[in-house]
Design a protein around this motif. Structure first.
Motif, PDB file in Angstrom:
ATOM      1  N   HIS A  59       0.909  -0.924  -0.093  1.00  0.00           N
ATOM      2  CA  HIS A  59      -0.074  -0.038   0.067  1.00  0.00           C
ATOM      3  C   HIS A  59       0.871   1.197  -0.118  1.00  0.00           C
ATOM      4  CE1 HIS A  59      -3.542  -2.231   0.629  1.00  0.00           C
ATOM      5  NE2 HIS A  59      -3.261  -2.837   1.830  1.00  0.00           N
ATOM      6  N   SER A  60       0.237   2.376  -0.544  1.00  0.00           N
ATOM      7  CA  SER A  60       1.204   3.421  -0.647  1.00  0.00           C
ATOM      8  C   SER A  60       1.060   4.276   0.856  1.00  0.00           C
ATOM      9  CB  SER A  60       0.424   4.423  -1.513  1.00  0.00           C
ATOM     10  OG  SER A  60       0.400   4.130  -2.779  1.00  0.00           O
ATOM     11  N   VAL A  61       2.256   4.638   1.342  1.00  0.00           N
ATOM     12  CA  VAL A  61       2.510   5.102   2.876  1.00  0.00           C
ATOM     13  C   VAL A  61       2.755   6.475   2.575  1.00  0.00           C
ATOM     14  CG1 VAL A  61       3.964   4.842   4.883  1.00  0.00           C
ATOM     15  CG2 VAL A  61       3.221   2.821   3.603  1.00  0.00           C
ATOM     16  N   TYR A  62       2.097   7.296   3.258  1.00  0.00           N
ATOM     17  CA  TYR A  62       2.575   8.791   3.478  1.00  0.00           C
ATOM     18  C   TYR A  62       2.811   9.124   4.867  1.00  0.00           C
ATOM     19  CZ  TYR A  62       0.223   8.836  -0.945  1.00  0.00           C
ATOM     20  OH  TYR A  62      -0.094   8.572  -2.295  1.00  0.00           O
ATOM     21  N   CYS A  63       3.613  10.138   5.266  1.00  0.00           N
ATOM     22  CA  CYS A  63       4.015  10.510   6.490  1.00  0.00           C
ATOM     23  C   CYS A  63       3.543  12.126   6.633  1.00  0.00           C
ATOM     24  CB  CYS A  63       5.313  10.473   6.850  1.00  0.00           C
ATOM     25  SG  CYS A  63       6.053   8.693   7.145  1.00  0.00           S
ATOM     26  N   ASP A  64       2.788  12.294   7.658  1.00  0.00           N
ATOM     27  CA  ASP A  64       2.510  13.734   7.677  1.00  0.00           C
ATOM     28  C   ASP A  64       3.651  14.411   8.098  1.00  0.00           C
ATOM     29  OD1 ASP A  64       0.231  15.619   7.580  1.00  0.00           O
ATOM     30  OD2 ASP A  64       1.000  15.971   9.441  1.00  0.00           O
ATOM     31  N   GLU A  65       3.930  15.700   7.508  1.00  0.00           N
ATOM     32  CA  GLU A  65       4.616  16.743   7.965  1.00  0.00           C
ATOM     33  C   GLU A  65       4.730  17.021   9.463  1.00  0.00           C
ATOM     34  OE1 GLU A  65       6.931  18.512   6.082  1.00  0.00           O
ATOM     35  OE2 GLU A  65       6.466  17.685   4.344  1.00  0.00           O
ATOM     36  N   SER A  66       3.755  16.667  10.102  1.00  0.00           N
ATOM     37  CA  SER A  66       3.640  17.007  11.763  1.00  0.00           C
ATOM     38  C   SER A  66       4.537  16.169  12.545  1.00  0.00           C
ATOM     39  CB  SER A  66       2.139  16.532  12.204  1.00  0.00           C
ATOM     40  OG  SER A  66       1.781  15.246  12.092  1.00  0.00           O
ATOM     41  N   LEU A  67       5.031  15.061  12.001  1.00  0.00           N
ATOM     42  CA  LEU A  67       5.964  14.059  12.634  1.00  0.00           C
ATOM     43  C   LEU A  67       7.587  14.903  12.589  1.00  0.00           C
ATOM     44  CD1 LEU A  67       5.109  10.838  10.714  1.00  0.00           C
ATOM     45  CD2 LEU A  67       4.562  11.305  13.304  1.00  0.00           C
ATOM     46  N   LYS A  68       7.698  15.545  11.879  1.00  0.00           N
ATOM     47  CA  LYS A  68       8.977  16.374  11.748  1.00  0.00           C
ATOM     48  C   LYS A  68       9.274  17.190  12.924  1.00  0.00           C
ATOM     49  CE  LYS A  68       9.711  16.085   6.877  1.00  0.00           C
ATOM     50  NZ  LYS A  68       9.992  17.034   5.504  1.00  0.00           N
ATOM     51  N   ALA A  69       8.296  17.092  13.745  1.00  0.00           N
ATOM     52  CA  ALA A  69       8.478  18.086  14.978  1.00  0.00           C
ATOM     53  C   ALA A  69       9.356  17.250  16.112  1.00  0.00           C
ATOM     54  CB  ALA A  69       7.253  18.654  15.883  1.00  0.00           C
ATOM     55  N   PHE A  70       9.656  15.881  16.012  1.00  0.00           N
ATOM     56  CA  PHE A  70      10.413  15.083  16.782  1.00  0.00           C
ATOM     57  C   PHE A  70      11.396  14.613  16.141  1.00  0.00           C
ATOM     58  CE2 PHE A  70       5.600  14.959  17.398  1.00  0.00           C
ATOM     59  CZ  PHE A  70       5.664  15.685  18.742  1.00  0.00           C
ATOM     60  N   ASP A  71      12.465  14.048  17.162  1.00  0.00           N
ATOM     61  CA  ASP A  71      13.683  13.527  16.602  1.00  0.00           C
ATOM     62  C   ASP A  71      13.343  12.085  16.541  1.00  0.00           C
ATOM     63  OD1 ASP A  71      15.376  15.756  16.640  1.00  0.00           O
ATOM     64  OD2 ASP A  71      15.679  15.695  18.583  1.00  0.00           O
ATOM     65  N   VAL A  72      12.422  11.420  17.611  1.00  0.00           N
ATOM     66  CA  VAL A  72      12.079  10.113  17.566  1.00  0.00           C
ATOM     67  C   VAL A  72      10.648  10.116  17.628  1.00  0.00           C
ATOM     68  CG1 VAL A  72      12.286   8.192  18.961  1.00  0.00           C
ATOM     69  CG2 VAL A  72      14.367   9.437  18.439  1.00  0.00           C
ATOM     70  N   VAL A  73       9.854   9.123  16.944  1.00  0.00           N
ATOM     71  CA  VAL A  73       8.552   8.942  17.251  1.00  0.00           C
ATOM     72  C   VAL A  73       8.311   7.312  17.585  1.00  0.00           C
ATOM     73  CG1 VAL A  73       7.655  10.698  15.655  1.00  0.00           C
ATOM     74  CG2 VAL A  73       8.004   8.584  14.656  1.00  0.00           C
ATOM     75  N   VAL A  74       7.294   6.966  17.817  1.00  0.00           N
ATOM     76  CA  VAL A  74       6.908   5.711  18.410  1.00  0.00           C
ATOM     77  C   VAL A  74       5.501   5.160  17.840  1.00  0.00           C
ATOM     78  CG1 VAL A  74       6.575   4.435  20.297  1.00  0.00           C
ATOM     79  CG2 VAL A  74       7.948   6.046  20.773  1.00  0.00           C
ATOM     80  N   PRO A  75       5.818   4.542  16.577  1.00  0.00           N
ATOM     81  CA  PRO A  75       4.579   3.685  15.798  1.00  0.00           C
ATOM     82  C   PRO A  75       4.632   2.327  16.217  1.00  0.00           C
ATOM     83  CG  PRO A  75       6.769   3.493  14.443  1.00  0.00           C
ATOM     84  CD  PRO A  75       7.111   4.580  15.678  1.00  0.00           C
ATOM     85  N   ALA A  76       3.296   2.074  16.277  1.00  0.00           N
ATOM     86  CA  ALA A  76       2.889   0.359  16.687  1.00  0.00           C
ATOM     87  C   ALA A  76       3.948  -0.450  15.774  1.00  0.00           C
ATOM     88  CB  ALA A  76       1.678   0.236  16.529  1.00  0.00           C
ATOM     89  N   ALA A  77       3.927  -1.532  16.015  1.00  0.00           N
ATOM     90  CA  ALA A  77       4.822  -2.591  15.417  1.00  0.00           C
ATOM     91  C   ALA A  77       3.950  -4.187  15.059  1.00  0.00           C
ATOM     92  CB  ALA A  77       6.177  -2.942  16.153  1.00  0.00           C
ATOM     93  N   GLY A  78       2.561  -3.923  14.992  1.00  0.00           N
ATOM     94  CA  GLY A  78       1.982  -4.875  14.355  1.00  0.00           C
ATOM     95  C   GLY A  78       1.288  -5.775  15.444  1.00  0.00           C
ATOM     96  N   ALA A  79       1.303  -5.395  16.543  1.00  0.00           N
ATOM     97  CA  ALA A  79       0.529  -5.877  17.702  1.00  0.00           C
ATOM     98  C   ALA A  79       0.062  -4.778  18.601  1.00  0.00           C
ATOM     99  CB  ALA A  79       1.293  -6.785  18.390  1.00  0.00           C
ATOM    100  N   THR A  80      -0.744  -5.033  19.496  1.00  0.00           N
ATOM    101  CA  THR A  80      -1.647  -3.961  20.268  1.00  0.00           C
ATOM    102  C   THR A  80      -0.743  -3.602  21.549  1.00  0.00           C
ATOM    103  OG1 THR A  80      -2.918  -5.549  21.331  1.00  0.00           O
ATOM    104  CG2 THR A  80      -3.967  -4.434  19.629  1.00  0.00           C
ATOM    105  N   ASN A  81       0.566  -4.304  21.605  1.00  0.00           N
ATOM    106  CA  ASN A  81       1.584  -4.144  22.612  1.00  0.00           C
ATOM    107  C   ASN A  81       2.857  -4.020  22.388  1.00  0.00           C
ATOM    108  OD1 ASN A  81       1.863  -6.839  22.079  1.00  0.00           O
ATOM    109  ND2 ASN A  81       2.684  -7.499  24.095  1.00  0.00           N
ATOM    110  N   ALA A  82       3.029  -3.830  20.848  1.00  0.00           N
ATOM    111  CA  ALA A  82       4.467  -3.577  20.179  1.00  0.00           C
ATOM    112  C   ALA A  82       4.718  -2.320  19.505  1.00  0.00           C
ATOM    113  CB  ALA A  82       4.626  -4.816  19.331  1.00  0.00           C
ATOM    114  N   ALA A  83       5.758  -1.902  19.667  1.00  0.00           N
ATOM    115  CA  ALA A  83       6.268  -0.436  18.946  1.00  0.00           C
ATOM    116  C   ALA A  83       7.741  -0.524  18.663  1.00  0.00           C
ATOM    117  CB  ALA A  83       5.932   0.441  19.815  1.00  0.00           C
TER     118      ALA A  83
END
Length: 153
Positions: free
Chosen positions: A107-131
């Motif tokens: 699928h096409s993936v887009y990152c919103d410019e709002s993420l650039k406010a941070f040096d590190v972000v924390v996305p999920a990693a395929g489970a409801t308790n993983a990142a």
């Protein structure tokens, strides 16, 4: 399977990044922020949307919402979130664990410019308790994401 596909993705593409599994659920922005000891804004939430016949993923900061005018200007249509039951079929990830890594289908993936406010972000990693902890730029690079501005904070 979903968590395994994300771990495999990082093993192949970025072995220096560890998938973090917590004991508690991180299925919402608030729970994820609490679990990782960060502000909700630093969570990178992944939204699954339908644009015509295509499914797209938009990753934005946790405290942002889609700006309907910006979204329509960029994609030429109103934002339509995938139904709860479609999300796992299309991404391979359960709701609360959706991320742009280790997808079941391309699928096409887009990152919103709002993420650039941070040096590190924390996305999920395929489970409801993983990142994962990752820079926004590296996340975009690893997923082939395009940068867009479609959110309001």
């Amino acid at each position: 399977m979903s968590l395994a596909s994300v771990k495999q993705f990082f093993s192949r593409n970025a072995p220096d990044i560890d998938v973090i599994e917590l004991e508690q659920s991180t299925a919402t922005v608030a729970l994820a922020a609490e679990g990782h000891g960060i502000e909700p804004a630093q969570i990178a939430k992944t939204l699954a949307l339908r644009v015509g016949d295509e499914i797209i993923l938009i990753v934005t900061r946790g405290d942002a919402r889609l700006d309907n005018k910006k979204y329509k200007a960029r994609f030429g249509t109103k934002a339509r979130m995938l139904g709860f039951d479609e999300v796992e079929t299309e991404t391979g990830h359960p709701v609360g664990g959706v991320c742009p890594f280790g997808l079941a289908k391309p699928h096409s993936v887009y990152c919103d410019e709002s993420l650039k406010a941070f040096d590190v972000v924390v996305p999920a990693a395929g489970a409801t308790n993983a990142a994962v902890h990752i820079s926004p730029e590296r996340m975009a690079e690893l997923t082939g994401a395009k940068w867009i501005d479609v959110s309001a904070v």
